[in-house]
Every structure is written in structure tokens, then in C-alpha cells.
Design a protein around this motif. Structure first.
Motif, PDB file in Angstrom:
ATOM      1  N   ALA A  98       0.834  -1.206   0.000  1.00 36.36           N
ATOM      2  CA  ALA A  98       0.000   0.000   0.000  1.00 36.36           C
ATOM      3  C   ALA A  98       0.869   1.255   0.000  1.00 36.36           C
ATOM      4  CB  ALA A  98      -0.928   0.006   1.215  1.00 36.36           C
ATOM      5  N   ASP A  99       0.524   2.185  -0.885  1.00 35.27           N
ATOM      6  CA  ASP A  99       1.269   3.440  -1.049  1.00 35.27           C
ATOM      7  C   ASP A  99       0.374   4.617  -0.684  1.00 35.27           C
ATOM      8  OD1 ASP A  99       2.295   5.305  -4.006  1.00 35.27           O
ATOM      9  OD2 ASP A  99       2.746   5.625  -1.884  1.00 35.27           O
ATOM     10  N   GLY A 100       0.760   5.364   0.342  1.00 37.94           N
ATOM     11  CA  GLY A 100      -0.046   6.463   0.839  1.00 37.94           C
ATOM     12  C   GLY A 100      -0.157   7.651  -0.095  1.00 37.94           C
ATOM     13  N   SER A 101       0.681   7.719  -1.136  1.00 38.35           N
ATOM     14  CA  SER A 101       0.566   8.826  -2.092  1.00 38.35           C
ATOM     15  C   SER A 101      -0.664   8.645  -2.976  1.00 38.35           C
ATOM     16  CB  SER A 101       1.821   8.903  -2.965  1.00 38.35           C
ATOM     17  OG  SER A 101       1.795   7.901  -3.970  1.00 38.35           O
ATOM     18  N   GLY A 102      -1.180   7.413  -2.993  1.00 37.09           N
ATOM     19  CA  GLY A 102      -2.347   7.136  -3.823  1.00 37.09           C
ATOM     20  C   GLY A 102      -2.020   6.812  -5.261  1.00 37.09           C
ATOM     21  N   ILE A 103      -0.738   6.850  -5.597  1.00 32.24           N
ATOM     22  CA  ILE A 103      -0.337   6.664  -6.999  1.00 32.24           C
ATOM     23  C   ILE A 103       0.185   5.253  -7.237  1.00 32.24           C
ATOM     24  CG2 ILE A 103       1.204   7.463  -8.817  1.00 32.24           C
ATOM     25  CD1 ILE A 103       1.189  10.207  -7.400  1.00 32.24           C
ATOM     26  N   GLY A 104       1.199   4.848  -6.474  1.00 31.79           N
ATOM     27  CA  GLY A 104       1.763   3.518  -6.608  1.00 31.79           C
ATOM     28  C   GLY A 104       2.642   3.376  -7.839  1.00 31.79           C
ATOM     29  N   THR A 105       3.216   2.197  -7.986  1.00 27.42           N
ATOM     30  CA  THR A 105       4.067   1.885  -9.128  1.00 27.42           C
ATOM     31  C   THR A 105       4.202   0.370  -9.210  1.00 27.42           C
ATOM     32  OG1 THR A 105       6.289   2.103 -10.076  1.00 27.42           O
ATOM     33  CG2 THR A 105       6.135   2.114  -7.682  1.00 27.42           C
ATOM     34  N   LEU A 106       4.493  -0.124 -10.420  1.00 26.16           N
ATOM     35  CA  LEU A 106       4.747  -1.560 -10.579  1.00 26.16           C
ATOM     36  C   LEU A 106       6.212  -1.895 -10.352  1.00 26.16           C
ATOM     37  CD1 LEU A 106       2.486  -2.585 -13.603  1.00 26.16           C
ATOM     38  CD2 LEU A 106       2.170  -3.096 -11.183  1.00 26.16           C
ATOM     39  N   LYS A 107       7.000  -0.859 -10.071  1.00 28.40           N
ATOM     40  CA  LYS A 107       8.408  -1.078  -9.787  1.00 28.40           C
ATOM     41  C   LYS A 107       8.590  -1.332  -8.301  1.00 28.40           C
ATOM     42  CE  LYS A 107       9.997   1.898 -13.560  1.00 28.40           C
ATOM     43  NZ  LYS A 107      10.819   3.090 -13.912  1.00 28.40           N
ATOM     44  N   VAL A 108       9.409  -2.278  -7.971  1.00 29.14           N
ATOM     45  CA  VAL A 108       9.703  -2.576  -6.578  1.00 29.14           C
ATOM     46  C   VAL A 108      10.690  -1.526  -6.077  1.00 29.14           C
ATOM     47  CG1 VAL A 108      10.633  -4.256  -4.969  1.00 29.14           C
ATOM     48  CG2 VAL A 108       9.339  -5.029  -6.961  1.00 29.14           C
ATOM     49  N   GLY A 109      10.344  -0.869  -4.988  1.00 33.16           N
ATOM     50  CA  GLY A 109      11.239   0.161  -4.463  1.00 33.16           C
ATOM     51  C   GLY A 109      10.776   0.621  -3.108  1.00 33.16           C
ATOM     52  N   ASP A 110      11.058   1.891  -2.799  1.00 34.29           N
ATOM     53  CA  ASP A 110      10.735   2.418  -1.478  1.00 34.29           C
ATOM     54  C   ASP A 110       9.419   3.192  -1.454  1.00 34.29           C
ATOM     55  OD1 ASP A 110      14.231   3.201  -0.960  1.00 34.29           O
ATOM     56  OD2 ASP A 110      13.102   1.375  -0.522  1.00 34.29           O
ATOM     57  N   VAL A 111       8.646   3.108  -2.523  1.00 32.76           N
ATOM     58  CA  VAL A 111       7.414   3.889  -2.618  1.00 32.76           C
ATOM     59  C   VAL A 111       6.360   3.425  -1.619  1.00 32.76           C
ATOM     60  CG1 VAL A 111       5.432   4.311  -4.132  1.00 32.76           C
ATOM     61  CG2 VAL A 111       7.755   4.567  -5.011  1.00 32.76           C
ATOM     62  N   TYR A 112       6.297   2.122  -1.421  1.00 32.48           N
ATOM     63  CA  TYR A 112       5.207   1.564  -0.640  1.00 32.48           C
ATOM     64  C   TYR A 112       5.452   1.675   0.861  1.00 32.48           C
ATOM     65  CZ  TYR A 112       3.133  -0.049  -4.923  1.00 32.48           C
ATOM     66  OH  TYR A 112       2.541  -0.075  -6.162  1.00 32.48           O
ATOM     67  N   ASP A 113       4.392   2.018   1.579  1.00 33.12           N
ATOM     68  CA  ASP A 113       4.480   2.210   3.030  1.00 33.12           C
ATOM     69  C   ASP A 113       4.336   0.903   3.799  1.00 33.12           C
ATOM     70  OD1 ASP A 113       2.635   4.880   1.991  1.00 33.12           O
ATOM     71  OD2 ASP A 113       4.478   5.234   3.112  1.00 33.12           O
ATOM     72  N   PHE A 114       3.483   0.028   3.278  1.00 28.39           N
ATOM     73  CA  PHE A 114       3.223  -1.235   3.980  1.00 28.39           C
ATOM     74  C   PHE A 114       3.267  -2.393   2.996  1.00 28.39           C
ATOM     75  CE2 PHE A 114       2.134   1.228   7.537  1.00 28.39           C
ATOM     76  CZ  PHE A 114       1.218   2.197   7.181  1.00 28.39           C
ATOM     77  N   TRP A 115       3.754  -3.529   3.473  1.00 30.06           N
ATOM     78  CA  TRP A 115       3.788  -4.764   2.705  1.00 30.06           C
ATOM     79  C   TRP A 115       3.151  -5.871   3.527  1.00 30.06           C
ATOM     80  CZ3 TRP A 115       5.810  -5.742  -2.201  1.00 30.06           C
ATOM     81  CH2 TRP A 115       6.511  -4.684  -2.800  1.00 30.06           C
ATOM     82  N   GLY A 116       2.482  -6.785   2.829  1.00 27.77           N
ATOM     83  CA  GLY A 116       1.989  -7.976   3.488  1.00 27.77           C
ATOM     84  C   GLY A 116       3.065  -9.041   3.548  1.00 27.77           C
ATOM     85  N   GLN A 117       2.715 -10.173   4.167  1.00 28.07           N
ATOM     86  CA  GLN A 117       3.666 -11.264   4.353  1.00 28.07           C
ATOM     87  C   GLN A 117       3.698 -12.229   3.172  1.00 28.07           C
ATOM     88  OE1 GLN A 117       5.910 -11.554   7.007  1.00 28.07           O
ATOM     89  NE2 GLN A 117       5.186  -9.459   7.187  1.00 28.07           N
ATOM     90  N   GLY A 118       2.715 -12.147   2.302  1.00 20.32           N
ATOM     91  CA  GLY A 118       2.711 -12.979   1.106  1.00 20.32           C
ATOM     92  C   GLY A 118       1.827 -14.209   1.229  1.00 20.32           C
TER      93      GLY A 118
END
Length: 125
Positions: A98-118
């Protein structure tokens, strides 16, 4: 506690379908862009699909276009990934983020605030 929890993975035969869920707790998912990523053994994590927070725009990796559909149910604080016509090469651990900017990206990086465990998805006969 703030967290994302994926569910819905499992073993399915080629050509089959699964629906993954990504449910947030401790925060409102409405204002976040949500991405689905996957990582197969020995491979890098890759972006699969993305849904924006504002207009609900959706994006897909070329490898899943026409087979996967992302959607969100804000009342349930959940984002779904419907996966149809599954192939053995779709086998991977699937993560949502989940990305709090509301935009997101398909690139893996530091954009996302939270990640699940999979959640594990295995496509095999």
C-alpha cells in the motif's frame, strides 16, 4: 496494529483460477494505491498489478494482461486480484503493498508504506 494480510493462495491446475485478497487493518485502505507483486524461487520480485486510490485506475504487467483483474472494495478495506487462465509460470509468492501517495508503481522500491507477508500460489498439474 497496522498491517496488510494476503489470503486466497493455494494449489491450482493450469487453466484454473484463484482470487487473492489483501485486507488492511489499523488504517483505511481507501486513500492508498495498492500493488500486487510476486516473487518466484530464484527470481527478483516483480510488479503484477496496481490500482490507484483516486480514480481507481488499474495497471497490469504484460505477462498478466487479459488474465488478471484487480479491484477494490472499500467497505471491506480489501483489494482483490482475480487470476484466471493460470499458467505454471505464475507460480510465486504473491505480496500486496500500500502506497499512501495514492499513486503507486509496478516497480519494486521504497514507494510503498506497507507490505503484506505474502501468499503462495502454485500452478501445477
Amino acid at each position: 496494529q497496522v498491517q496488510l494480510v494476503e489470503s486466497g493462495g493455494g494449489l491450482v491446475q493450469p487453466g484454473g483460477s484463484l482470487r487473492l485478497s489483501c485486507t488492511a487493518s489499523g488504517f483505511t485502505l481507501d486513500y492508498y494505491a495498492v500493488g500486487w507483486f510476486r516473487q518466484a524461487p530464484g527470481k527478483e520480485r516483480e510488479g503484477v498489478s496496481l490500482i490507484g486510490s483516486m480514480d481507481g485506475s488499474t495497471y497490469y504487467a504484460d505477462s498478466v494482461k487479459g488474465r488478471f483483474t484487480i479491484s477494490r472494495d472499500n467497505a471491506k478495506n480489501t483489494v482483490y486480484l482475480q487470476m484466471n487462465s493460470l499458467k505454471p509460470e505464475d507460480t510465486a509468492v504473491y505480496y500486496c503493498a500500500a502506497d499512501g501517495s495514492g499513486i503507486g508503481t509496478l516497480k519494486v522500491g521504497d514507494v510503498y508504506d506497507f507490505w503484506g507477508q505474502g501468499t503462495q500460489v502454485t500452478v501445477s498439474s
